[in-house]
Motif scaffolding. Structure first.
Motif, PDB file in Angstrom:
ATOM      1  N   VAL A  90      52.880  30.329   6.284  1.00  0.00           N
ATOM      2  CA  VAL A  90      53.912  31.239   6.787  1.00  0.00           C
ATOM      3  C   VAL A  90      55.281  30.601   6.517  1.00  0.00           C
ATOM      4  CG1 VAL A  90      54.593  32.709   8.715  1.00  0.00           C
ATOM      5  CG2 VAL A  90      52.261  31.779   8.630  1.00  0.00           C
ATOM      6  N   HIS A  91      56.023  31.150   5.563  1.00  0.00           N
ATOM      7  CA  HIS A  91      57.273  30.533   5.112  1.00  0.00           C
ATOM      8  C   HIS A  91      58.434  30.783   6.076  1.00  0.00           C
ATOM      9  CE1 HIS A  91      59.447  34.198   3.947  1.00  0.00           C
ATOM     10  NE2 HIS A  91      58.309  34.662   3.454  1.00  0.00           N
ATOM     11  N   GLY A  92      59.574  30.199   5.750  1.00  0.00           N
ATOM     12  CA  GLY A  92      60.738  30.269   6.613  1.00  0.00           C
ATOM     13  C   GLY A  92      61.807  31.255   6.160  1.00  0.00           C
ATOM     14  N   TRP A  93      62.890  31.251   6.896  1.00  0.00           N
ATOM     15  CA  TRP A  93      64.046  32.141   6.675  1.00  0.00           C
ATOM     16  C   TRP A  93      64.615  31.897   5.281  1.00  0.00           C
ATOM     17  CZ3 TRP A  93      69.565  30.628   7.505  1.00  0.00           C
ATOM     18  CH2 TRP A  93      70.423  31.737   7.544  1.00  0.00           C
ATOM     19  N   THR A  94      64.919  32.964   4.575  1.00  0.00           N
ATOM     20  CA  THR A  94      65.519  33.000   3.232  1.00  0.00           C
ATOM     21  C   THR A  94      64.561  32.541   2.135  1.00  0.00           C
ATOM     22  OG1 THR A  94      66.506  30.776   3.078  1.00  0.00           O
ATOM     23  CG2 THR A  94      67.762  32.454   4.281  1.00  0.00           C
ATOM     24  N   CYS A  95      63.300  32.297   2.460  1.00  0.00           N
ATOM     25  CA  CYS A  95      62.351  31.829   1.451  1.00  0.00           C
ATOM     26  C   CYS A  95      61.362  32.937   1.088  1.00  0.00           C
ATOM     27  CB  CYS A  95      61.631  30.577   1.946  1.00  0.00           C
ATOM     28  SG  CYS A  95      62.738  29.162   2.223  1.00  0.00           S
ATOM     29  N   SER A  96      60.239  32.579   0.502  1.00  0.00           N
ATOM     30  CA  SER A  96      59.212  33.528   0.098  1.00  0.00           C
ATOM     31  C   SER A  96      57.907  32.758  -0.052  1.00  0.00           C
ATOM     32  CB  SER A  96      59.591  34.203  -1.225  1.00  0.00           C
ATOM     33  OG  SER A  96      59.540  33.270  -2.303  1.00  0.00           O
ATOM     34  N   THR A  97      56.853  33.434  -0.505  1.00  0.00           N
ATOM     35  CA  THR A  97      55.590  32.730  -0.720  1.00  0.00           C
ATOM     36  C   THR A  97      55.749  31.591  -1.726  1.00  0.00           C
ATOM     37  OG1 THR A  97      54.931  34.340  -2.407  1.00  0.00           O
ATOM     38  CG2 THR A  97      54.151  34.734  -0.161  1.00  0.00           C
ATOM     39  N   ARG A  98      56.746  31.665  -2.621  1.00  0.00           N
ATOM     40  CA  ARG A  98      56.972  30.606  -3.606  1.00  0.00           C
ATOM     41  C   ARG A  98      57.280  29.266  -2.934  1.00  0.00           C
ATOM     42  NH1 ARG A  98      61.008  30.537  -7.102  1.00  0.00           N
ATOM     43  NH2 ARG A  98      59.768  29.656  -8.777  1.00  0.00           N
ATOM     44  N   MET A 161      61.181  29.379  10.226  1.00  0.00           N
ATOM     45  CA  MET A 161      60.939  30.676  10.844  1.00  0.00           C
ATOM     46  C   MET A 161      59.456  31.012  10.847  1.00  0.00           C
ATOM     47  SD  MET A 161      62.913  34.323  10.202  1.00  0.00           S
ATOM     48  CE  MET A 161      61.919  34.965   8.841  1.00  0.00           C
ATOM     49  N   GLY A 162      58.691  30.416   9.917  1.00  0.00           N
ATOM     50  CA  GLY A 162      57.249  30.601   9.920  1.00  0.00           C
ATOM     51  C   GLY A 162      56.599  29.982  11.148  1.00  0.00           C
ATOM     52  N   GLY A 163      57.084  28.816  11.566  1.00  0.00           N
ATOM     53  CA  GLY A 163      56.601  28.223  12.807  1.00  0.00           C
ATOM     54  C   GLY A 163      56.965  29.078  14.006  1.00  0.00           C
ATOM     55  N   MET A 164      58.147  29.657  13.973  1.00  0.00           N
ATOM     56  CA  MET A 164      58.564  30.558  15.047  1.00  0.00           C
ATOM     57  C   MET A 164      57.670  31.796  15.089  1.00  0.00           C
ATOM     58  SD  MET A 164      62.616  30.194  14.181  1.00  0.00           S
ATOM     59  CE  MET A 164      63.238  28.570  13.735  1.00  0.00           C
ATOM     60  N   ALA A 165      57.244  32.261  13.900  1.00  0.00           N
ATOM     61  CA  ALA A 165      56.335  33.408  13.834  1.00  0.00           C
ATOM     62  C   ALA A 165      55.004  33.065  14.510  1.00  0.00           C
ATOM     63  CB  ALA A 165      56.104  33.813  12.380  1.00  0.00           C
ATOM     64  N   SER A 188      59.130  21.562  10.666  1.00  0.00           N
ATOM     65  CA  SER A 188      60.586  21.791  10.623  1.00  0.00           C
ATOM     66  C   SER A 188      60.947  23.069  11.356  1.00  0.00           C
ATOM     67  CB  SER A 188      61.066  21.877   9.168  1.00  0.00           C
ATOM     68  OG  SER A 188      60.626  20.778   8.422  1.00  0.00           O
ATOM     69  N   THR A 189      60.575  23.149  12.625  1.00  0.00           N
ATOM     70  CA  THR A 189      60.754  24.387  13.365  1.00  0.00           C
ATOM     71  C   THR A 189      61.119  24.092  14.812  1.00  0.00           C
ATOM     72  OG1 THR A 189      59.764  26.564  13.780  1.00  0.00           O
ATOM     73  CG2 THR A 189      58.319  24.645  14.014  1.00  0.00           C
ATOM     74  N   THR A 190      61.242  25.146  15.599  1.00  0.00           N
ATOM     75  CA  THR A 190      61.625  25.025  17.001  1.00  0.00           C
ATOM     76  C   THR A 190      61.293  26.315  17.729  1.00  0.00           C
ATOM     77  OG1 THR A 190      63.472  24.675  18.547  1.00  0.00           O
ATOM     78  CG2 THR A 190      63.972  25.816  16.500  1.00  0.00           C
ATOM     79  N   PRO A 191      61.058  26.259  19.026  1.00  0.00           N
ATOM     80  CA  PRO A 191      60.848  27.488  19.784  1.00  0.00           C
ATOM     81  C   PRO A 191      62.117  28.051  20.410  1.00  0.00           C
ATOM     82  CG  PRO A 191      60.259  25.625  21.147  1.00  0.00           C
ATOM     83  CD  PRO A 191      60.701  25.060  19.813  1.00  0.00           C
ATOM     84  N   ARG A 192      63.262  27.368  20.230  1.00  0.00           N
ATOM     85  CA  ARG A 192      64.468  27.820  20.927  1.00  0.00           C
ATOM     86  C   ARG A 192      65.713  27.223  20.270  1.00  0.00           C
ATOM     87  NH1 ARG A 192      64.369  23.920  26.375  1.00  0.00           N
ATOM     88  NH2 ARG A 192      64.603  21.978  25.209  1.00  0.00           N
ATOM     89  N   GLU A 193      66.841  27.917  20.441  1.00  0.00           N
ATOM     90  CA  GLU A 193      68.184  27.413  20.095  1.00  0.00           C
ATOM     91  C   GLU A 193      68.271  26.838  18.695  1.00  0.00           C
ATOM     92  OE1 GLU A 193      69.227  24.737  23.280  1.00  0.00           O
ATOM     93  OE2 GLU A 193      69.836  26.389  24.579  1.00  0.00           O
TER      94      GLU A 193
END
Length: 352
Positions: A90-98, A161-165, A188-193
């Motif tokens: 599950v990728h992050g913000w501004t990224c893609s499966t690439r 953002m994938g971790g947030m998902a 490289s994620t977080t649940p808040r702020e």
């Protein structure tokens, strides 16, 4: 003092405050650009073959609850693999499966995997509904319900953002965690702020910029501005997303991927993430979970990983806490061999 005089005085005060804010914003933005320009040059040691687009994958689409179509990539052995676990990337913000090329190339032919584009990212539709953090979890549930083979369980790997998902999903579908998940890796994620605690702004800026720094941070993530790929954006990408000793191949790959993204989607999701709070999902994550962070991550600094690891350890599900010295936000790209080994180790631990 007469009314006309009071109005003139108020106008002067307002103009002065506006000038102070404008000056603070300009100084803050200038400080970030200067920090990026002064960042070390990336190490130009040739291409990274792990980042080539994988050839042995199958593309499909999944309809979400509101009918938005999400692009999904799966390994060719997804249905035939005899094992019980499937890696879900599950990728992050501004990224893609690439973003997961290095992991998909590593897993291909050995372990089945599923990767998908968040709505508004890569080849997925944006949809008509306003995006929310809750929607991240709902979309993940739609992918798992549609693509994860019956009887298999997911090893969920979420970056940023994938971790947030994953945490959003756990908060909304706690029973599905035990039914559909075997383990998780939060990278490289977080649940808040996430916006509020980033470290992109240099600490040595004048004190008068402090009041506008939150405004600059929020504007940065929520302004639908096109991002071309050029020398300046490459410098900014290196500074913001990768460690100081990053390889040029990794910086260029990241910068080019980010520049492909939709400005509208980037701004919409950036606004949604400003209100991020999925701590409940951290508490609901009842499967063995590894936490990963780069020591030089400016976007989700180690303080977030510390918080997650402490909560998971308290709940008895912390599998491993790994810090990658010198790495920035893009750990799966910057430290692909080591990170791939971590995925292998998590998979091995499930069968031992």
């Amino acid at each position: 003092m007469g009314w006309p005089e009071r109005r003139r005085r108020a106008a002067w005060i307002g103009a002065g405050a506006a000038a102070l804010v404008a000056g603070g914003v300009a100084t803050t933005l200038g400080g970030i650009v200067l920090a990026a320009r002064q960042f070390p040059d990336p190490v130009d040691d040739g291409p990274d073959p792990l980042l080539t687009d994988p050839s042995d994958t199958r593309s499909s689409v999944v309809a979400t609850a509101d009918g938005t179509l999400l692009h999904v990539e799966t390994s060719l052995d997804l249905d035939e693999y005899p094992g019980d676990e499937v890696v879900v990337l599950v990728h992050g913000w501004t990224c893609s499966t690439r973003f997961w090329n290095a992991q998909m190339n590593h897993l291909a032919g050995d372990r089945p995997f599923i990767a998908y584009d968040h709505r508004g990212h890569g080849l997925s539709e944006m949809g008509k509904a306003k995006v929310t953090v809750e929607m991240l979890g709902q979309d993940l549930e739609a992918v798992l319900a549609s693509v994860l083979p019956e009887g298999k369980r997911a090893v969920l790997v979420g970056h940023s953002m994938g971790g947030m998902a994953i945490l959003s999903w756990a908060a909304q579908f706690p029973s599905a965690v035990t039914e559909r998940a075997a383990a998780a890796i939060l990278v490289s994620t977080t649940p808040r702020e996430v916006v509020q605690q980033q470290l992109l702004t240099p600490a040595n800026l004048p004190a008068y910029t402090r009041v506008v720094r939150p405004l600059v941070a929020r504007s940065f993530v929520s302004t639908p501005m096109p991002l071309p790929s050029n020398k300046l954006t490459s410098r900014l990408t290196h500074y913001m997303a990768l460690g100081p000793g990053a390889r040029a191949a990794h910086v260029d790959f990241s910068d080019e991927m980010i520049s492909r993204g939709s400005p509208k989607s980037r701004a919409a999701w950036g606004s949604a993430l400003y209100r991020l709070n999925v701590v409940a999902g951290l508490e609901a994550l009842s499967v063995p979970t590894a936490v990963v962070v780069g020591s030089d991550d400016l976007l989700t600094p180690p303080v977030h990983a510390d918080f997650m690891a402490e909560a998971l350890d308290r709940n008895g599900v912390l599998l491993e806490y790994s810090t990658y010295p010198g790495a920035g936000h893009m750990v799966p790209i910057e430290r692909a061999p080591e990170f791939n080994q971590l995925i292998d180790d998590v998979l091995a631990a499930l069968t031992s």
